[in-house]
Scaffold this motif. Structure first.
Motif, PDB file in Angstrom:
ATOM      1  N   LEU A  16       0.768  -1.174   0.007  1.00 21.66           N
ATOM      2  CA  LEU A  16       0.046   0.078  -0.027  1.00 21.66           C
ATOM      3  C   LEU A  16       0.845   1.280   0.227  1.00 21.66           C
ATOM      4  N   THR A  17       1.918   1.205   0.604  1.00 21.85           N
ATOM      5  CA  THR A  17       3.063   2.485   0.793  1.00 21.85           C
ATOM      6  C   THR A  17       3.508   2.622  -0.825  1.00 21.85           C
ATOM      7  N   ASP A  18       3.768   1.643  -1.285  1.00 21.59           N
ATOM      8  CA  ASP A  18       4.461   1.627  -2.836  1.00 21.59           C
ATOM      9  C   ASP A  18       3.278   2.275  -3.582  1.00 21.59           C
ATOM     10  N   ALA A  19       1.932   1.992  -3.529  1.00 22.23           N
ATOM     11  CA  ALA A  19       1.031   2.346  -4.297  1.00 22.23           C
ATOM     12  C   ALA A  19       0.794   3.763  -3.917  1.00 22.23           C
ATOM     13  N   ILE A  20       0.896   4.283  -2.787  1.00 22.14           N
ATOM     14  CA  ILE A  20       0.490   5.778  -2.355  1.00 22.14           C
ATOM     15  C   ILE A  20       1.523   6.483  -2.801  1.00 22.14           C
ATOM     16  N   THR A  21       2.986   5.987  -2.892  1.00 24.92           N
ATOM     17  CA  THR A  21       3.943   6.680  -3.256  1.00 24.92           C
ATOM     18  C   THR A  21       4.048   6.793  -4.823  1.00 24.92           C
ATOM     19  N   TYR A  22       3.491   5.791  -5.569  1.00 18.99           N
ATOM     20  CA  TYR A  22       3.305   5.686  -6.950  1.00 18.99           C
ATOM     21  C   TYR A  22       2.605   7.104  -7.248  1.00 18.99           C
ATOM     22  N   THR A  23       1.227   6.939  -6.626  1.00 25.13           N
ATOM     23  CA  THR A  23       0.142   8.171  -6.901  1.00 25.13           C
ATOM     24  C   THR A  23       0.939   9.581  -6.820  1.00 25.13           C
ATOM     25  N   GLY A  24       1.547   9.594  -5.630  1.00 17.02           N
ATOM     26  CA  GLY A  24       2.153  11.208  -5.314  1.00 17.02           C
ATOM     27  C   GLY A  24       3.254  11.585  -6.375  1.00 17.02           C
ATOM     28  N   VAL A  25       4.088  10.628  -6.553  1.00 19.53           N
ATOM     29  CA  VAL A  25       5.291  10.650  -7.551  1.00 19.53           C
ATOM     30  C   VAL A  25       4.822  11.285  -8.874  1.00 19.53           C
ATOM     31  N   THR A  26       3.467  10.362  -9.489  1.00 22.56           N
ATOM     32  CA  THR A  26       3.152  10.488 -10.723  1.00 22.56           C
ATOM     33  C   THR A  26       2.447  11.816 -10.605  1.00 22.56           C
ATOM     34  N   GLN A  27       1.821  12.120  -9.806  1.00 22.03           N
ATOM     35  CA  GLN A  27       1.194  13.546  -9.806  1.00 22.03           C
ATOM     36  C   GLN A  27       2.215  14.754  -9.988  1.00 22.03           C
ATOM     37  N   GLY A  28       3.274  14.316  -9.083  1.00 19.36           N
ATOM     38  CA  GLY A  28       4.587  15.429  -9.159  1.00 19.36           C
ATOM     39  C   GLY A  28       5.195  15.446 -10.534  1.00 19.36           C
TER      40      GLY A  28
END
Length: 263
Positions: free
Chosen positions: A55-67
């Motif tokens: 889940l941490t990976d998935a949230i990180t993926y979301t944040g970095v892609t938004q960035g």
């Protein structure tokens, strides 16, 4: 070379003047990033891993892609297209510089600013709101930065080809919007490619688009390390070479089109 460095520098400086737009874009991306992260939290439920992602990976993926949205101009880029439509391209082509290199330098300056101003800020904001993953070695950081830079180059090469359609179409904006929209799925922006069925992953990986988003994130999260990470970077380089070569061919065809029209 000095000319293009100066063009990139001026493009970077020009972006600094749009502080309000930068802040508004950052807040918008953050809002939708939180929504996407919330969807991931709901999807995971009690699951520990999905397709190798915590889940941490998935949230990180979301944040970095938004960035990365602004850095790779994921929602579109119309500067070159508008210059062709207005006829300004005739002056640009007659000037003593490489037209492709000129636009590449401008876009790299713009993208670098957006990467720093919105990309880094987005990751920092996500780190305050959620528990996120960070590369755990200096080597992984360097590979990630190289991959992001190549992702920006791939994005430009694709956008250049799309914008060049304006040489033949009176109003290519609709075509461009469709082309940019089609990249969202195979690039891995909407969901990581690992979440897709195997056959769909193969289809997406047969295009250059995963190199824009999915590849940098795969390296960032440590899902590809060492030789595997280098193989992904070499794939990005190969696709960039292909798209740049195609873009230059399209530019030459467009130049002849202008000559035929008397431009």
């Amino acid at each position: 070379m000095r000319l293009y460095l100066e063009v990139a520098k001026k493009s970077f400086q020009r972006q600094i003047t749009y502080r309000s737009a930068t802040i508004a874009g950052l807040l918008t991306n953050l809002f939708f990033g939180i929504l996407r992260a919330s969807v991931m939290i709901a999807v995971y439920g009690a699951a520990i891993r999905v397709a190798g992602y915590t889940l941490t990976d998935a949230i990180t993926y979301t944040g970095v892609t938004q960035g990365l949205i602004a850095a790779v101009a994921l929602w579109g880029w119309f500067d070159m297209l508008n210059s062709i439509k207005s006829g300004e391209v005739a002056n640009d082509l007659s000037r003593p510089f490489d037209y492709y290199g000129f636009w590449l330098a401008q876009d790299m300056g713009r993208g670098l600013y957006q990467l720093v101003a919105r990309g880094v800020s987005m990751v920092l904001a996500f780190s305050l709101l959620f528990h996120i993953t960070l590369p755990d070695t200096l080597g992984q950081w360097w590979l990630t930065l190289i991959s992001i830079g190549l992702g920006m180059l791939l994005s430009f090469a694709w956008r250049f080809m799309v914008s060049a359609a304006a040489f033949w179409v009176m109003d290519a904006v609709g075509f461009a919007r469709m082309a940019y929209f089609l990249v969202l799925f195979p690039s891995g922006f909407l969901i990581p490619l690992d979440f897709m069925p195997d056959w769909l992953q193969r289809v997406c990986n047969a295009t250059p688009f995963p190199g824009i988003i999915n590849t940098p994130l795969t390296i960032y999260l440590g899902h590809a390390r060492g030789v595997d990470a280098l193989a992904l970077i070499l794939s990005q380089l190969a696709w960039a070479a292909v798209l740049i070569a195609l873009g230059r061919l399209v530019l030459e065809a467009g130049r002849r089109k202008l000559t035929i029209q008397g431009g």
